[in-house]
Design an enzyme around this catalytic site. Structure first.
Site, PDB file in Angstrom:
ATOM      1  N   GLU A 194     -22.764 -13.385 -29.120  1.00 42.75           N
ATOM      2  CA  GLU A 194     -23.915 -13.771 -28.301  1.00 42.75           C
ATOM      3  C   GLU A 194     -24.813 -12.554 -28.100  1.00 42.75           C
ATOM      4  O   GLU A 194     -24.323 -11.460 -27.777  1.00 42.75           O
ATOM      5  CB  GLU A 194     -23.451 -14.302 -26.949  1.00 42.75           C
ATOM      6  CG  GLU A 194     -24.590 -14.664 -26.001  1.00 42.75           C
ATOM      7  CD  GLU A 194     -24.094 -15.145 -24.645  1.00 42.75           C
ATOM      8  OE1 GLU A 194     -24.765 -14.837 -23.633  1.00 42.75           O
ATOM      9  OE2 GLU A 194     -23.029 -15.813 -24.587  1.00 42.75           O
TER      10      GLU A 194
ATOM     11  N   GLU B 112     -32.402 -10.984 -19.944  1.00 39.09           N
ATOM     12  CA  GLU B 112     -31.883 -11.637 -18.751  1.00 39.09           C
ATOM     13  C   GLU B 112     -32.563 -10.994 -17.538  1.00 39.09           C
ATOM     14  O   GLU B 112     -32.748  -9.776 -17.503  1.00 39.09           O
ATOM     15  CB  GLU B 112     -30.373 -11.463 -18.639  1.00 39.09           C
ATOM     16  CG  GLU B 112     -29.593 -12.176 -19.727  1.00 39.09           C
ATOM     17  CD  GLU B 112     -28.093 -11.986 -19.552  1.00 39.09           C
ATOM     18  OE1 GLU B 112     -27.413 -12.994 -19.278  1.00 39.09           O
ATOM     19  OE2 GLU B 112     -27.614 -10.844 -19.680  1.00 39.09           O
TER      20      GLU B 112
END
Length: 700
Positions: free
Chosen positions: A141, A146
């Site tokens: 991933e 974020e």
């Protein structure tokens, strides 16, 4: 389209910045979504994760993901993902390209304005396509961006691998003070050796483990894109606002928040010029798009077929074209960094039928390069204005066939009826025929609905067979596309219905019609015998809708036939008391819709032509223009002595025409006396020694 540019750095150490330079150049835009539509996302590229997921998507998150426009929509040239609180419950959006777009190595970048609100967690990231087989975190991933608003202005990147996942140690961050009020470019560059993370092209974190194995580097296979806003959860929740041990720390005054994304783009290393676009278009198609590899600072020159014009995009990597009526080549030339690249794409223009009957192929001359044979021994040759097929079949199970590939695919959407004009003498008594259609992808008609030419009419004259394919194209994944018919397959002595044998066929034409004809089929196998009271003529009735039959006769096989009687429908015999052994007869079926073409010629003497047919001379005679709107010309080899020229419709009726002087002329003008409807006509030419026939297409 939005304008964009980013820098490629030299392969050296930038000591002043304390970071390594880029080790790969990702300069070709291979995929993007600019979100320029309105409403739902493009389903060809995006799908949705829905619901609350396992344990709040594994993070104890609060939101339920939906595919509703309130949570995910395109508006004003942007993608809006919005988290909304209603009745104490949060809904949001999470979209992905899983199974629709994936890539290995390259640069992915988003231009986005992030969602504000304590307790929220917007993210832009990629996930390994192998998650369905290897699971997480073995699939790998890459969290490109974020943002947690409880830590204002802090943007971070993270990697999840089998060696470090969940509360991963592979993490980097930077400050973007106006992340929720201004648009910034969040990007990752993924190469075989490292993954770099950028904000507005400023590098702030690099992941490059010294040992790369399945635990530390599961980044050797495809990844897909994900965008979402989570609410609460292990990462988003503000601890001071949590209750009952839950990760529900969200600003109680927050009822909605949104992330806006102007675009997402994926770049890879340019290797060779690519050109994409449709290879099949309709005549005069509007707004047809062709795309070439898109590189920054490249210039493009487009070359199009005759009749095609550029609507927009000249000198760019993407053009919108209004097509002409002809097939041809679309070519693009790209110049980049002193190099010139060229790519071509062959584009065929569909045949779109019009009129009451549309000729596909008249086999004059034979389109040799578009004919293929298989499953037997075949000899193809020209015979007057037709294709002669001599064959020898030894193994019917090999599906012996002659396949005609159309020069341009045919759109049969509104013209589902195929008309085939074929003759045979069937001397072997083994002739069995079937016609199938193939579309541009190779799918073929078949199953319960097939065009079997039965019964075979073998009286030595052309017989016109019809079949409506409307219910024969199939449905679902196996459907033959009626809008792109590219081949016609004529099976001969085939399969269980076939028998070994050798014989001959003559294929005169293929046409399509919008509906089955309402005129009756022609009578066939006309024969004449002497009777006590004259000459008795018999024939085969091939129709169920005729209302009567005309009986016509002439003193010469190629003379003018006069009607001498009319008999009731389904009658198959007539006696002419004035007939002789030298009289020639034809039969013609009639109903309210019109008359059928003539039957074969019947005579007791057995002579069906007063003059021999000269195939060699017929091939030297030219008809022009062909198609003609009305008037046309015939040119003859020097020394040819023409005695008469007559014009006939396919139903056998003569068309009055004015013919210029025949004396000593090598070119003769023929002008029909009336305006003719579009269709196929036969020009009969009588010379001093022979009879010739030429086909003419009237098309206005």
């Amino acid at each position: 389209m939005h304008k964009f540019k980013y820098l490629t750095f030299c392969l050296s150490l930038l000591w002043s910045l304390g970071v390594k330079a880029q080790t790969a150049t990702f300069n070709e835009l291979v995929w993007s979504d600019e979100f320029e539509a309105n409403g739902a996302l493009n389903p060809a590229w995006w799908s949705y994760d829905l619901g609350t997921g396992d344990n709040g998507w594994g993070n104890r998150e609060l939101q339920s993901y939906t595919n509703q426009l309130a949570n995910v929509r395109q508006a004003g040239g942007k993608l809006v993902i919005e988290a909304i609180k209603q009745n104490g419950n949060w809904t949001s959006g999470r979209v992905k390209t899983q199974g629709k777009f994936k890539f290995t190595y390259g640069r992915v970048e988003w231009k986005a304005k992030l969602a504000p609100g304590v307790g929220t967690w917007p993210a832009l990231w990629t996930l390994g396509e192998s998650i369905s087989t290897k699971g997480w975190p073995a699939c790998g991933e890459i969290d490109v961006m974020e943002y947690i608003d409880r830590l204002p202005g802090k943007v971070q990147a993270a990697l999840h691998t089998p060696s470090s996942f969940g509360n991963t140690q592979n993490i980097g961050s930077t400050q973007v003070p106006d992340a929720t009020t201004a648009y910034h470019i969040y990007a990752a560059e993924w190469s075989p050796t490292e993954i770099k993370f950028f904000v507005d092209n400023t590098l702030y974190y690099t992941y490059a483990p010294a040992v790369k194995d399945a635990r530390t580097w599961p980044f050797t296979e495809d990844q897909f894109l994900i965008m979402n806003i989570a609410v609460g959860g292990n990462m988003g929740s503000e601890p001071s606002l949590e209750t009952n041990g839950q990760k529900n720390g969200v600003d109680p005054n927050l009822t909605s928040t949104r992330m806006e994304i102007e675009y997402v783009r994926v770049y890879q290393t340019f290797k060779e010029l690519a050109l994409t676009g449709p290879t099949l278009v309709s005549p005069s198609a509007q707004n047809v798009t062709f795309k070439a590899s898109q590189l920054a600072n490249a210039t493009y020159t487009w070359t199009l077929p005759e009749g095609a014009t550029i609507v927009s995009g000249q000198n760019t990597s993407e053009v919108v074209i209004n097509w002409g009526r002809k097939s041809g080549t679309v070519r693009v030339q790209m110049q980049h960094n002193g190099q010139t690249y060229t790519k071509s794409l062959e584009v065929k223009t569909k045949m779109v039928p019009s009129g009451s009957s549309f000729l596909i192929e008249g086999f004059s001359p034979i389109p040799s390069s578009f004919l293929q044979t298989s499953g037997g021994t075949f000899q193809l040759s020209q015979a007057i204005d037709a294709l002669r097929i001599n064959y020898n079949i030894t193994t019917p199970n090999n599906l012996p066939a002659v396949v005609y590939e159309l020069e341009s695919p045919l759109d049969m959407t509104g013209y589902p009826v195929l008309q085939a004009s074929i003759k045979t003498l069937n001397k072997s008594k083994t002739v069995a025929l079937r016609i199938d259609l193939l579309d541009a992808t190779g799918k073929i008609t078949g199953g319960n609905q097939v065009f079997t030419l039965s019964p075979i009419i073998d009286d030595g004259e052309y017989y016109t067979y019809h079949f409506n394919y409307a219910n024969a194209f199939g449905t679902g994944t196996g459907q033959v596309d009626p809008a792109s018919i590219s081949k016609i397959r004529l099976l001969i002595n085939y399969g269980l219905f076939g028998s070994p044998g050798q014989d001959s066929l003559w294929l005169d034409s293929f046409s399509v019609l919008p509906a089955m004809p309402t005129t009756p089929n022609r009578a066939s196998h006309a024969a004449a015998t002497t009777a006590a009271s004259g000459i008795t003529v018999t024939w085969q009735d091939n129709a169920t809708n005729e209302q009567s039959f005309k009986i016509l006769k002439s003193a010469q096989s190629n003379g003018t036939y006069q009607e001498i009687a009319s008999v009731a429908a389904n009658t198959r015999t007539f006696t002419d008391p004035a007939g002789t052994r030298e009289t020639f007869y034809k039969i013609q079926a009639v109903n309210a819709a019109g008359t059928a073409s003539f039957s074969n010629i019947a005579t007791v003497a057995g002579v069906i032509s007063g003059l021999p047919v000269d195939d060699a001379l017929a091939r030297q005679v030219q008809v022009f223009p062909n198609p003609a709107s009305s008037k046309f010309f015939l040119s003859f080899p020097a020394g040819t002595k023409v005695k008469a020229i007559r014009l006939f419709g396919l139903n056998g009726q003569e068309v009055p025409a004015l013919v210029s002087s025949l004396t000593g002329k090598s070119t003769i003008e023929v002008t029909p006396s009336t305006l003719l409807p579009d269709g196929l006509y036969l020009c009969q030419i009588q010379t001093e020694k022979a009879m010739l026939f030429k086909r003419l297409l009237i098309q206005k």
